[in-house]
Design a protein around this motif. Sequence first.
Motif, PDB file in Angstrom:
ATOM      1  N   GLN A  66       0.851  -1.194   0.000  1.00 44.20           N
ATOM      2  CA  GLN A  66       0.000   0.000   0.000  1.00 44.20           C
ATOM      3  C   GLN A  66       0.890   1.248   0.000  1.00 44.20           C
ATOM      4  N   VAL A  67       0.437   2.297  -0.693  1.00 42.99           N
ATOM      5  CA  VAL A  67       1.270   3.475  -0.917  1.00 42.99           C
ATOM      6  C   VAL A  67       1.727   4.114   0.393  1.00 42.99           C
ATOM      7  N   ASP A  68       0.855   4.125   1.411  1.00 43.07           N
ATOM      8  CA  ASP A  68       1.197   4.790   2.666  1.00 43.07           C
ATOM      9  C   ASP A  68       1.859   3.864   3.677  1.00 43.07           C
ATOM     10  N   THR A  69       2.353   2.685   3.204  1.00 37.74           N
ATOM     11  CA  THR A  69       3.009   1.746   4.127  1.00 37.74           C
ATOM     12  C   THR A  69       4.357   2.318   4.582  1.00 37.74           C
ATOM     13  N   PRO A  70       4.574   2.478   5.916  1.00 38.10           N
ATOM     14  CA  PRO A  70       5.879   2.969   6.385  1.00 38.10           C
ATOM     15  C   PRO A  70       6.999   2.010   5.977  1.00 38.10           C
ATOM     16  N   ARG A  71       8.212   2.540   5.848  1.00 40.08           N
ATOM     17  CA  ARG A  71       9.344   1.711   5.404  1.00 40.08           C
ATOM     18  C   ARG A  71       9.600   0.549   6.377  1.00 40.08           C
ATOM     19  N   ALA A  73       7.429  -1.020   8.166  1.00 40.03           N
ATOM     20  CA  ALA A  73       6.400  -2.038   7.928  1.00 40.03           C
ATOM     21  C   ALA A  73       6.709  -2.821   6.652  1.00 40.03           C
ATOM     22  N   ALA A  74       7.289  -2.128   5.661  1.00 38.14           N
ATOM     23  CA  ALA A  74       7.669  -2.809   4.410  1.00 38.14           C
ATOM     24  C   ALA A  74       8.741  -3.868   4.679  1.00 38.14           C
ATOM     25  N   TYR A  75       9.695  -3.519   5.568  1.00 40.46           N
ATOM     26  CA  TYR A  75      10.725  -4.507   5.934  1.00 40.46           C
ATOM     27  C   TYR A  75      10.100  -5.714   6.644  1.00 40.46           C
ATOM     28  N   GLN A  76       9.082  -5.431   7.470  1.00 40.37           N
ATOM     29  CA  GLN A  76       8.425  -6.539   8.184  1.00 40.37           C
ATOM     30  C   GLN A  76       7.715  -7.480   7.195  1.00 40.37           C
ATOM     31  N   VAL A  77       7.055  -6.877   6.196  1.00 43.27           N
ATOM     32  CA  VAL A  77       6.399  -7.716   5.179  1.00 43.27           C
ATOM     33  C   VAL A  77       7.446  -8.532   4.421  1.00 43.27           C
ATOM     34  N   ARG A  78       8.574  -7.885   4.091  1.00 47.48           N
ATOM     35  CA  ARG A  78       9.644  -8.612   3.395  1.00 47.48           C
ATOM     36  C   ARG A  78      10.115  -9.819   4.212  1.00 47.48           C
ATOM     37  N   ASP A  79      10.300  -9.612   5.532  1.00 50.45           N
ATOM     38  CA  ASP A  79      10.763 -10.711   6.381  1.00 50.45           C
ATOM     39  C   ASP A  79       9.711 -11.818   6.479  1.00 50.45           C
ATOM     40  N   GLN A  80       8.429 -11.422   6.493  1.00 47.18           N
ATOM     41  CA  GLN A  80       7.369 -12.435   6.541  1.00 47.18           C
ATOM     42  C   GLN A  80       7.357 -13.273   5.263  1.00 47.18           C
ATOM     43  N   VAL A  81       7.566 -12.622   4.127  1.00 47.16           N
ATOM     44  CA  VAL A  81       7.591 -13.358   2.851  1.00 47.16           C
ATOM     45  C   VAL A  81       8.811 -14.282   2.797  1.00 47.16           C
ATOM     46  N   LYS A  82       9.952 -13.768   3.305  1.00 42.81           N
ATOM     47  CA  LYS A  82      11.174 -14.589   3.309  1.00 42.81           C
ATOM     48  C   LYS A  82      10.989 -15.876   4.095  1.00 42.81           C
ATOM     49  N   ALA A  83      10.186 -15.781   5.180  1.00 43.44           N
ATOM     50  CA  ALA A  83      10.001 -16.944   6.061  1.00 43.44           C
ATOM     51  C   ALA A  83       9.026 -17.964   5.489  1.00 43.44           C
ATOM     52  N   VAL A  87       9.942 -20.050  -0.665  1.00 46.15           N
ATOM     53  CA  VAL A  87      10.467 -18.770  -1.152  1.00 46.15           C
ATOM     54  C   VAL A  87      11.993 -18.783  -1.049  1.00 46.15           C
ATOM     55  N   THR A  88      12.675 -18.468  -2.136  1.00 44.81           N
ATOM     56  CA  THR A  88      14.146 -18.517  -2.145  1.00 44.81           C
ATOM     57  C   THR A  88      14.795 -17.142  -2.127  1.00 44.81           C
ATOM     58  N   GLU A  89      14.095 -16.129  -2.639  1.00 44.39           N
ATOM     59  CA  GLU A  89      14.723 -14.814  -2.740  1.00 44.39           C
ATOM     60  C   GLU A  89      13.647 -13.725  -2.682  1.00 44.39           C
ATOM     61  N   VAL A  90      13.922 -12.704  -1.857  1.00 44.76           N
ATOM     62  CA  VAL A  90      12.990 -11.571  -1.758  1.00 44.76           C
ATOM     63  C   VAL A  90      13.821 -10.288  -1.815  1.00 44.76           C
ATOM     64  N   THR A  91      13.450  -9.388  -2.705  1.00 46.12           N
ATOM     65  CA  THR A  91      14.147  -8.104  -2.835  1.00 46.12           C
ATOM     66  C   THR A  91      13.140  -6.971  -2.656  1.00 46.12           C
ATOM     67  N   LEU A  92      13.433  -6.083  -1.720  1.00 46.67           N
ATOM     68  CA  LEU A  92      12.561  -4.925  -1.502  1.00 46.67           C
ATOM     69  C   LEU A  92      13.039  -3.784  -2.407  1.00 46.67           C
ATOM     70  N   VAL A  93      12.143  -3.288  -3.243  1.00 44.60           N
ATOM     71  CA  VAL A  93      12.451  -2.158  -4.126  1.00 44.60           C
ATOM     72  C   VAL A  93      11.727  -0.926  -3.575  1.00 44.60           C
ATOM     73  N   PRO A  94      12.463   0.021  -2.956  1.00 45.77           N
ATOM     74  CA  PRO A  94      11.808   1.206  -2.399  1.00 45.77           C
ATOM     75  C   PRO A  94      11.184   2.046  -3.499  1.00 45.77           C
ATOM     76  N   LYS A  95      10.205   2.858  -3.090  1.00 46.48           N
ATOM     77  CA  LYS A  95       9.498   3.685  -4.077  1.00 46.48           C
ATOM     78  C   LYS A  95      10.437   4.642  -4.800  1.00 46.48           C
ATOM     79  N   GLU A  96      11.525   5.098  -4.101  1.00 46.45           N
ATOM     80  CA  GLU A  96      12.491   5.999  -4.749  1.00 46.45           C
ATOM     81  C   GLU A  96      13.202   5.286  -5.899  1.00 46.45           C
ATOM     82  N   GLU A  97      13.569   4.026  -5.662  1.00 45.24           N
ATOM     83  CA  GLU A  97      14.219   3.241  -6.711  1.00 45.24           C
ATOM     84  C   GLU A  97      13.245   2.967  -7.859  1.00 45.24           C
TER      85      GLU A  97
END
Length: 295
Positions: A66-71, A73-83, A87-97
């Motif tokens: 979601q657009v208003d997700t704090p950074r 919280a985004a890391y927490q979602v990434r860690d949940q997906v990794k677990a 799942v073998t690989e998860v890369t977080l792409v920030p909105k700036e990138e």
Amino acid sequence: MKLRTAGYFFKQAGISLWRNFWMSLAAVASVAISMFLLGAFLLLVFNVNYIAANLQSNVEIAVFLQVDTPRQAAYQVRDQVKAMPGVTEVTLVPKEEGLKQLSQQFGGEEELLGATGGVNPLPDYLRVRVADPETIHEVAGAIAKLPGVEKVNYGQEIVDRLFAVVRWLRWLGAGIILVLGLGALFLIIITIRLTVYSRRREINIMKYVGATDWFIRWPFFLEGLFLGLVGSGCAALAIYAGYSLLLTRAGAALVFIPLLNDRGLLLNSVLSLVAGGALVGALGSLLSIRRFLKV
């Protein structure tokens, strides 16, 4: 086979091969051609599977937060997906990138920000890869249920078509290999039967003087085994040398087509081909001589 008669059987098989040299040569050529076609198609199927596996391994899941997700919280979602299992690989792409990537494709970053009132409208997103592409539906469904996830996209229709094509190619390859294998067996049986037919009088005489069926079969069995071994050996050498040359010479020219370069698999394949050719030759001899033993 008794040891004291083994020498006799080998000697008779050698004499027969020499007496019927041209017929034996024709049988070897038939086996070589049949096994070469079978081996070449086997390598073709291996490469199709390899290319299909490469395509499947490149399938990714794009998880838009979601657009208003704090950074954080985004890391927490990434860690949940990794677990998650599979799942073998998860890369977080920030909105700036994401904005930089978008500006490279469609225009300058400042122009894009200007068009949106100076606010980056893009969300953070995750790029996810799975160990088994066949499980991508289940993994994507589980990710979509996580809090903070706005949308999950992995090109479902394209992935389904890709998997359908891969399954179809594998079934088609298995069917053609089976047909070629049976065709090779049939061709070998016909060739060896011609050899046996030319010696039917000799077989009849041996039967009339009291020779047992296996006493007559053994020289033909060894002969068929030898013909199959030599023919499939020639085919295996041609396939090994030809495919090695293809990898060396054409590999650089066909960089857009990933060819299977597994020497161990190639060696095992040609050795299996030799063993299969010897077995088919021996089996062809036994089947060919069966009718001539009924005197």
